[in-house]
Scaffold this active site. Structure first.
Site, PDB file in Angstrom:
ATOM      1  N   HIS A   1      33.004  25.064  17.058  1.00 19.80           N
ATOM      2  CA  HIS A   1      32.840  25.489  15.668  1.00 19.80           C
ATOM      3  C   HIS A   1      33.373  24.420  14.718  1.00 19.80           C
ATOM      4  CE1 HIS A   1      32.599  29.394  17.739  1.00 19.80           C
ATOM      5  NE2 HIS A   1      31.875  29.787  16.718  1.00 19.80           N
TER       6      HIS A   1
ATOM      7  N   ASP B   1      22.914  27.664  19.786  1.00 21.45           N
ATOM      8  CA  ASP B   1      24.072  28.300  19.174  1.00 21.45           C
ATOM      9  C   ASP B   1      23.936  28.072  17.662  1.00 21.45           C
ATOM     10  OD1 ASP B   1      26.471  29.616  18.863  1.00 21.45           O
ATOM     11  OD2 ASP B   1      27.562  28.382  20.306  1.00 21.45           O
TER      12      ASP B   1
END
Length: 551
Positions: free
Chosen positions: A207, A280
């Protein structure tokens, strides 16, 4: 279908609001429209993803979610190519739970594996899938197929079933069967194995950065591949890519999401997978480190990706793909190939024939006593006694009072409630991951006036100040039980506590199961699904895979 309609099918994004026709200023900022339904229509979207966080909250209660889903499906069917949506969410269980109570909440994946009952994986996924489909969600971005081989992994941890590929693979396949094969297609959901080629050895959170995995290709085949093979053998509908560099598989340094050698070469070619491959989130820094937001979707599609999840700027991403097709950078054949995979998935899962849910039936299908009992049974079998060197457990007699302290405002208060419900008057005092000296002193003082101390920890390796709390509580001489309330690796760090339990999570079923073990109403039966190293040193195992005491 027009080119715009085809390209729209390849995108899945968030939407803002709890009703399809609810004006939300965030939709103007994100999509240039007022409502979620207008965003679906404007871009001919193939799918949407629901969230429950502060910035993107689509969940209020199951009945509301069902109506939101129906409204979005109506928008999709009434515009463009008239193709219903994939509606997805991340409902892995435990830490990653988007639709919480009154829906059934399950422990983390590692808790399931601690119980060693592979059929429980199918049971859990059956319940999760049926409850999601009852509110119109037809895609679950689960199970996590990563093998958590790095105890310091900052983003996977208990989301993984195990540090052993065979055990992880068994549970992945079991969950795929539960999600996809537990009833008529229109009552089940598409499963998504993530994160290919394997995120379990990462030391960086994708992230916020771009992790690099330095396994050899042979180590990859031995460690990371087996759960994905099991998922493919079980007929999984989709697989999610990881934003990680894997130099032994692609020395170019491209993240796997953008890597043709990894997506087309390894996943399509070597493993023979021809289902839908989705990225993702494209908001994550791991995929944005090397390329612009305009380049990323084109590179992903050329690598062999079918669906693009959550681009940071949807308008830019879609127009970049359209421009790439018109310039020849992306072939029409490549677009059609992915569109066909998406449509086949929607046909297989009954989305094309039965896109709507029935809000009137939600209450009879979501959070039922039978479903809650399944979740509690799984939690009851997961509690693992890692150490009991002083013989504190089982307690000689039920304590009249207890102090619950340590990490987590909700977890400490919930455990105190559960202990009290079982006959021991418990109070909660949260001290957090970085307890101050004042809070530590307060907890130690409170401990002196109670019969039992239960202290919850979360990531001792990353937040070692929790050890000061453990020492101060030990010094009171009161009987104490330490609980690794998230990753089980906490028990391996040098600390003064002789009694350790592991719960692999902190949702209510796990804390109810913990209360019963602490008070002697149940015996611990869980077995470690990972090796627990000494002080984080992976070369020194303190508690091995399969370890678990009972009495």
């Amino acid at each position: 279908m027009s080119l715009e309609e085809k390209v729209g099918q390849l995108f899945v994004t968030w939407v803002n609001g709890k009703a399809a026709d609810e004006a939300d200023p965030k939709n103007q900022a994100d999509f240039g429209v007022d409502t979620a339904a207008q965003a679906v229509s404007k871009y001919h979207l193939g799918g949407v993803i629901y969230f429950n966080n502060d910035s993107r909250d689509n969940f209020d209660d199951p009945g509301q979610v069902a109506k939101l889903s129906n409204g979005l499906q109506q928008a999709a069917i009434g515009s463009g190519a008239h193709i219903p949506l994939q509606i997805g969410t991340d409902q892995e269980g435990g830490t990653v739970t988007r639709m919480g109570a009154p829906a059934t909440e399950f422990p983390n994946s590692m808790a399931l594996a601690a119980g060693r009952d592979v059929s429980a994986g199918t049971e859990a996924a059956t319940v999760l899938g049926h409850e999601l489909r009852a509110v119109g969600i037809n895609q679950d971005y689960a199970p996590d197929a990563d093998v958590n081989s790095n105890p310091a992994n900052p983003v996977i941890g208990v989301r993984s079933f195990s540090g052993r590929p065979d055990l992880a693979g068994d549970f992945v396949a079991a969950e795929v069967r539960g999600y996809q094969d537990s009833g008529p297609a229109a009552e089940t959901v598409s499963a998504t194995a993530k994160h290919f080629p394997g995120h379990g050895d990462a030391a960086t959170d994708s992230h916020t950065g771009l992790p690099r995995i330095d396994r050899s290709e042979q180590q990859w085949r031995t460690t990371d591949v087996p759960p994905f093979k099991e998922a493919i053998s079980a007929g999984i509908d989709s697989i999610m890519s990881a934003h990680i560099q894997f130099p032994s598989l692609d020395p170019s340094g491209e993240p796997a999401t953008l890597s043709e050698p990894i997506i087309t070469g390894k996943l399509r070619g070597e493993l023979g997978y021809d289902g839908v491959v989705i990225t993702d989130s494209l908001e994550m820094q791991g995929v944005r480190e090397l390329h612009s937001d305009a380049e990323i979707p084109v590179l992903a599609l050329n690598a062999g990706i079918d669906q693009l999840l959550m681009p940071a700027d949807l308008d830019l991403a879609i127009n970049s793909v359209l421009a790439a097709v018109k310039s020849g950078e992306l072939s029409m054949q490549r677009i059609d190939q992915s569109v066909l995979r998406v449509l086949k998935l929607k046909l297989k899962r009954g989305i094309l024939s039965a896109p709507f849910d029935n809000p009137a039936l939600v209450e009879s299908k979501v959070g039922t006593p039978e479903h809650l009992a399944v979740a509690q049974g799984i939690a009851d079998r997961s509690i693992t006694a890692v150490a009991n060197d002083a013989g504190v457990l089982p307690l000689k007699q039920k304590p009249a009072t207890a102090l619950v302290t340590g990490w987590g405002e909700t977890s400490t208060s919930t455990l105190a409630e559960r202990l009290t419900a079982h006959g021991t008057k418990a109070t909660a005092l949260e001290t957090g991951q970085t307890p101050s000296d004042a809070l530590i002193a307060q907890a130690a003082e409170a401990a002196k006036n109670t019969d039992l101390v239960v202290v919850l920890t979360n990531n001792l390796g990353g937040f070692p100040l929790q050890n000061k709390l453990l020492q101060a509580l030990t010094d009171t001489g009161k009987p104490m039980v330490a609980v690794a309330a998230q990753i089980p690796y906490d028990a391996g760090y040098t600390n003064p506590v002789p009694t350790w339990l592991a719960t692999y999570g902190y949702l209510t079923p796990s804390l109810e199961a913990l209360a019963k073990v602490v008070l002697g109403e149940a015996e611990p039966s869980g077995k470690l699904p990972v090796d627990v190293p000494a002080d984080g040193d992976v070369h020194t195992v303190k508690y091995p895979f399969g370890h678990g005491l009972t009495w």
